[in-house]
Design a protein around this motif. Structure first.
Motif, PDB file in Angstrom:
ATOM      1  N   GLU A 186       5.784  -9.488  -4.187  1.00  0.00           N
ATOM      2  CA  GLU A 186       4.525  -9.962  -4.773  1.00  0.00           C
ATOM      3  C   GLU A 186       4.570  -9.913  -6.306  1.00  0.00           C
TER       4      GLU A 186
ATOM      5  N   VAL B 148      14.009  -8.521  -1.418  1.00  0.00           N
ATOM      6  CA  VAL B 148      15.384  -8.192  -1.030  1.00  0.00           C
ATOM      7  C   VAL B 148      15.760  -9.071   0.153  1.00  0.00           C
TER       8      VAL B 148
ATOM      9  N   ASN C  18       0.820  -1.218   0.000  1.00  0.00           N
ATOM     10  CA  ASN C  18       0.000   0.000   0.000  1.00  0.00           C
ATOM     11  C   ASN C  18       0.856   1.271   0.000  1.00  0.00           C
ATOM     12  N   ALA C  19       1.810   1.367   0.898  1.00  0.00           N
ATOM     13  CA  ALA C  19       2.599   2.615   0.989  1.00  0.00           C
ATOM     14  C   ALA C  19       3.406   2.828  -0.291  1.00  0.00           C
TER      15      ALA C  19
ATOM     16  N   ARG D  19      -2.543 -12.053   4.398  1.00  0.00           N
ATOM     17  CA  ARG D  19      -1.718 -10.853   4.326  1.00  0.00           C
ATOM     18  C   ARG D  19      -1.717 -10.290   2.915  1.00  0.00           C
TER      19      ARG D  19
ATOM     20  N   ARG E  83      -4.729  -3.156   0.124  1.00  0.00           N
ATOM     21  CA  ARG E  83      -4.761  -4.381   0.913  1.00  0.00           C
ATOM     22  C   ARG E  83      -6.072  -4.580   1.663  1.00  0.00           C
TER      23      ARG E  83
ATOM     24  N   LYS F 141     -12.651  -7.755   2.619  1.00  0.00           N
ATOM     25  CA  LYS F 141     -13.944  -7.084   2.425  1.00  0.00           C
ATOM     26  C   LYS F 141     -14.500  -7.579   1.098  1.00  0.00           C
TER      27      LYS F 141
ATOM     28  N   VAL G 290      -4.181   1.591   6.931  1.00  0.00           N
ATOM     29  CA  VAL G 290      -3.891   2.047   5.570  1.00  0.00           C
ATOM     30  C   VAL G 290      -3.798   3.569   5.438  1.00  0.00           C
TER      31      VAL G 290
ATOM     32  N   ASP H 255       3.502   0.444   7.739  1.00  0.00           N
ATOM     33  CA  ASP H 255       3.448  -0.429   8.921  1.00  0.00           C
ATOM     34  C   ASP H 255       4.800  -0.629   9.582  1.00  0.00           C
TER      35      ASP H 255
HETATM   36  C1  LIG Z   1      -6.352  -8.464   5.112  1.00  0.00           C
HETATM   37  C2  LIG Z   1      -6.061  -7.060   5.559  1.00  0.00           C
HETATM   38  C3  LIG Z   1      -7.078  -6.116   5.588  1.00  0.00           C
HETATM   39  C4  LIG Z   1      -6.813  -4.817   6.014  1.00  0.00           C
HETATM   40  N1  LIG Z   1      -7.851  -3.902   6.071  1.00  0.00           N
HETATM   41  C5  LIG Z   1      -7.613  -2.647   6.516  1.00  0.00           C
HETATM   42  C6  LIG Z   1      -8.675  -1.701   6.616  1.00  0.00           C
HETATM   43  O1  LIG Z   1      -9.833  -1.993   6.326  1.00  0.00           O
HETATM   44  N2  LIG Z   1      -8.380  -0.446   7.062  1.00  0.00           N
HETATM   45  C7  LIG Z   1      -7.102  -0.096   7.425  1.00  0.00           C
HETATM   46  O2  LIG Z   1      -6.892   1.044   7.833  1.00  0.00           O
HETATM   47  N3  LIG Z   1      -6.050  -0.981   7.328  1.00  0.00           N
HETATM   48  C8  LIG Z   1      -6.296  -2.242   6.888  1.00  0.00           C
HETATM   49  N4  LIG Z   1      -5.269  -3.149   6.812  1.00  0.00           N
HETATM   50  C9  LIG Z   1      -3.913  -2.705   7.150  1.00  0.00           C
HETATM   51  C10 LIG Z   1      -3.278  -2.062   5.919  1.00  0.00           C
HETATM   52  O3  LIG Z   1      -3.492  -2.882   4.816  1.00  0.00           O
HETATM   53  C11 LIG Z   1      -1.802  -1.887   6.160  1.00  0.00           C
HETATM   54  O4  LIG Z   1      -1.675  -0.941   7.195  1.00  0.00           O
HETATM   55  C12 LIG Z   1      -1.097  -1.365   4.911  1.00  0.00           C
HETATM   56  O5  LIG Z   1      -1.185  -2.297   3.882  1.00  0.00           O
HETATM   57  C13 LIG Z   1       0.365  -1.088   5.231  1.00  0.00           C
HETATM   58  O6  LIG Z   1       0.990  -0.697   4.037  1.00  0.00           O
HETATM   59  P1  LIG Z   1       2.556  -1.019   3.843  1.00  0.00           P
HETATM   60  O7  LIG Z   1       2.891  -0.631   2.477  1.00  0.00           O
HETATM   61  O8  LIG Z   1       3.297  -0.469   5.003  1.00  0.00           O
HETATM   62  O9  LIG Z   1       2.632  -2.588   4.001  1.00  0.00           O
HETATM   63  P2  LIG Z   1       2.019  -3.673   3.013  1.00  0.00           P
HETATM   64  O10 LIG Z   1       0.824  -3.138   2.324  1.00  0.00           O
HETATM   65  O11 LIG Z   1       1.911  -4.922   3.829  1.00  0.00           O
HETATM   66  O12 LIG Z   1       3.146  -3.869   1.902  1.00  0.00           O
HETATM   67  C14 LIG Z   1       4.415  -4.389   2.216  1.00  0.00           C
HETATM   68  C15 LIG Z   1       4.912  -5.043   0.943  1.00  0.00           C
HETATM   69  O13 LIG Z   1       6.303  -5.326   1.068  1.00  0.00           O
HETATM   70  C16 LIG Z   1       6.541  -6.632   0.624  1.00  0.00           C
HETATM   71  N5  LIG Z   1       7.786  -7.067   1.238  1.00  0.00           N
HETATM   72  C17 LIG Z   1       8.010  -7.430   2.523  1.00  0.00           C
HETATM   73  N6  LIG Z   1       9.317  -7.728   2.704  1.00  0.00           N
HETATM   74  C18 LIG Z   1       9.942  -7.517   1.497  1.00  0.00           C
HETATM   75  C19 LIG Z   1      11.272  -7.643   1.031  1.00  0.00           C
HETATM   76  N7  LIG Z   1      12.259  -8.029   1.835  1.00  0.00           N
HETATM   77  N8  LIG Z   1      11.534  -7.330  -0.252  1.00  0.00           N
HETATM   78  C20 LIG Z   1      10.536  -6.919  -1.104  1.00  0.00           C
HETATM   79  N9  LIG Z   1       9.260  -6.785  -0.726  1.00  0.00           N
HETATM   80  C21 LIG Z   1       8.965  -7.083   0.573  1.00  0.00           C
HETATM   81  C22 LIG Z   1       5.293  -7.398   1.024  1.00  0.00           C
HETATM   82  O14 LIG Z   1       5.167  -8.572   0.268  1.00  0.00           O
HETATM   83  C23 LIG Z   1       4.232  -6.363   0.636  1.00  0.00           C
HETATM   84  O15 LIG Z   1       3.940  -6.436  -0.721  1.00  0.00           O
HETATM   85  C24 LIG Z   1      -5.503  -4.457   6.392  1.00  0.00           C
HETATM   86  C25 LIG Z   1      -4.476  -5.406   6.355  1.00  0.00           C
HETATM   87  C26 LIG Z   1      -4.751  -6.701   5.944  1.00  0.00           C
HETATM   88  C27 LIG Z   1      -3.632  -7.695   5.896  1.00  0.00           C
END
Ligand SMILES: Cc1cc2nc3c(=O)[nH]c(=O)nc-3n(C[C@H](O)[C@H](O)[C@H](O)COP(=O)(O)OP(=O)(O)OC[C@H]3O[C@@H](n4cnc5c(N)ncnc54)[C@H](O)[C@@H]3O)c2cc1C
Ligand SMILES: NC(=O)c1ccc[n+]([C@@H]2O[C@H](COP(=O)([O-])OP(=O)(O)OC[C@H]3O[C@@H](n4cnc5c(N)ncnc54)[C@H](O)[C@@H]3O)[C@@H](O)[C@H]2O)c1
Ligand SMILES: O=C1O[C@H]([C@@H](O)CO)C(O)=C1O
Length: 483
Positions: free
Chosen positions: A88, A145, A63-64, A194, A95, A100, A360, A342
């Protein structure tokens, strides 16, 4: 390995004169000062790197990352300069959809990619695979990575690619916490949610009896989705009520009763001793610590998430909340390296503490703030107002839809008004009668729009008047009048 393109070298300097990383909250301030001008130059392809000399590298395609990419494009700094390395096989997506719309039955038009790529969740453009290509962004898919060297500014991926970065944004999110394999945590039919591959493999579609382990966000959203499939659903968790991170006991009771009206069974205060397999090797039951057995042909485990700090531990992990430690501009203690979403342990300025927020809204906003800092050297501190929400029973034909929003900090005494008729409001009020946090179920948009104003300004409210409010609307009027 990259072709030996004509050697090109570009360099730029770290932005502000001195990098400072402060530990907020109880920890003494620790300012790490580094030489004021550090020049980074990304060696040319001659170094044999596999990312075409991309100056900016984002690790993590979630997401970020999707929102960060948008900001790079808005600044015209993506084309030929940005590389995203993702675990991925698909570009960043919203996400939240996975528990949902993604879980709707086939006849109810379930959400599917490419429908929910970022940034549609916040009303933005749908950034498909083509969008990244058209904007000159290199995306490495299914190639996480696995190693990092801050000295040489290089990364190694699981397929063996060597990548060079000028600036690095760590956006690796969280991993789902798992039950140990030795108690059946990896049995066929046991699911964690996840990423979209997890949601695809979820056999809720053919399940008959499902057990959901964990009474948090995942547990509640999956259990509600299971009702749309008319499945025999039991939720098991160790606390004495659902959503222990946020809900009060009385708020939880209202939602539990709604789930029970939809046929969901609750086993509270219970821990799993083991998951057992049937003769086909698939999970067949959950055995609790008290010896009782709950039959299940599908188990969905939602027992929390851990920040995915590997392989960046050396950048600095926060000991209290975990995650990669950053300052209010998402800079880690290593110049040129940032962390967002996160995985980032950042100063929650409003409440003067270091926090990680696994939601999110913060993922989206932290991404934007970080890239603005990186590209414009802005120095405005991130001042995040925590915002969480959930939507359940939203499917067509549901007896009632549920959509709640929370803003602020759930600390202090609570005042609760309403009884799902159809609204509920809960106010968290501190010992100085300041409104710290506010929760609203099934509000209209004007009412939902009031919540961030209340949580941000933290007005002094009349608790007695709030308690005596005849309706949720009256209670919101009382709070609004305190602004
Ligand atoms: C099923 C589900 C439902 C959710 N619903 C809500 C909601 O309704 N409302 C809300 O506010 N929040 C919700 N969340 C939380 C929200 O999705 C997360 O806070 C958000 O996705 C965080 O974004 P991010 O980019 O930090 O992490 P993520 O979206 O988790 O992305 C991290 C990415 O990094 C990748 N990655 C990890 N390690 C490595 C590596 N070493 N090298 C390369 N890639 C890597 C992962 O595979 C992933 O693609 C939900 C989470 C889940 C799991
Ligand atoms: N609407 C939303 O904001 C939303 C929706 C889904 C997921 N998420 C995010 O996804 C992540 C995972 O969500 P989650 O629901 O798994 O985490 P959570 O922390 O919300 O809930 C975990 C639940 O599992 C329980 N638990 C912990 N260990 C257990 C064990 N061994 N056995 C049984 N129960 C146990 C906890 O007590 C808690 O009830 C979190 O970061 C969450 O914020 C957010
Ligand atoms: O933020 C969100 O994004 C998805 C979906 O709206 C994307 O289309 C979803 O269910 C959310 O809560």
């Amino acid at each position: 390995m990259a072709s030996a393109a004509a050697s090109q070298c570009y360099s730029y300097s770290s932005s502000p004169a001195a990098w400072a990383l402060r530990q907020g909250g109880g920890g003494a301030a620790r300012v790490v000062r580094l030489p004021s001008r550090r020049r980074f130059s990304v060696a040319a392809a001659g170094g044999g790197y596999d990312n075409e000399n991309r100056e900016y590298v984002i690790v993590g395609g979630g997401n970020a990352a999707g929102y960060a990419a948008r900001t790079f494009v808005e600044h015209g700094m993506a084309d030929g300069r940005l590389c995203i390395v993702s675990k991925e096989p698909v570009p960043p997506y919203e996400r939240p959809a996975l528990t949902k719309g993604y879980l709707f039955p086939p006849e109810k038009k379930p959400a599917r990619l490419p429908g929910f790529h970022t940034c549609v969740g916040s009303g933005g453009q749908r950034q498909t695979t083509e969008w990244y290509k058209e904007n000159g962004i290199e995306v490495l898919y299914e190639d996480p990575v696995v190693a990092f060297d801050g000295k040489t500014q290089t990364l190694k991926t699981s397929s063996g690619k060597m990548l060079k970065y000028g600036s690095l944004i760590i956006s690796t999110g969280c991993e789902a916490s798992r039950l140990p394999a030795k108690i059946g945590g990896n049995l066929p039919g046991v699911h964690y949610i996840r990423d979209v591959a997890d949601a695809d493999s979820l056999s809720i579609f053919i399940a008959k009896k499902i057990v959901v382990i964990g009474g948090g966000y995942i547990g509640m959203e999956v259990a509600a989705a299971a009702c749309d499939w008319n499945l025999d659903t039991t939720i098991i968790f160790p606390e004495d009520h659902i959503m222990p991170r946020l809900f009060t006991p009385s708020l939880a009771k209202k939602y539990e009763e709604l789930y029970q009206q939809n046929g969901v069974k609750f086993i509270k205060g219970a821990l799993i001793d083991k998951l057992e397999a049937g003769s086909d090797g698939r999970v067949s039951s959950a055995v609790l610590k008290d010896g009782s057995v709950v039959e299940a042909d599908t188990v969905i485990v939602g027992i929390g998430a851990k920040p995915a700090v590997s392989p960046f531990e050396a950048v600095g992990v926060n000991s209290q909340v975990g995650g990669i430690e950053v300052d209010s501009l998402f800079r880690t203690s290593v110049p040129g390296i940032f962390a967002i979403g996160d995985v980032a342990a950042f100063p929650l300025k409003m409440y003067n503490r270091i926090a990680r927020v696994e939601h999110v809204d913060h993922a989206r906003k932290s991404a934007h703030h970080c890239v603005e800092t990186l590209l414009t050297s802005q120095t405005k501190a991130y001042d995040y107002l925590p915002y969480f929400y959930s939507r359940v029973f939203e499917y067509e034909g549901s007896s009632r839809k549920v959509w709640w929003q929370f803003y602020g900090d759930n600390v202090g005494e609570t005042v609760e008004v309403g009884n799902f008729d159809p609204k509920i409001a809960t106010f968290w009020i501190d010992s100085d009668s300041r409104l710290k946090g506010v929760f609203l179920e099934s509000g209209i948009s004007e009412e939902f729009g009031l919540l961030p104003q209340l949580a941000k300004s933290q007005p002094i409210v009349d608790k007695a008047k709030l308690k005596a409010a005849a309706s949720v609307e009256d209670a919101l009027d009382i709070a609004r009048s305190a602004l």
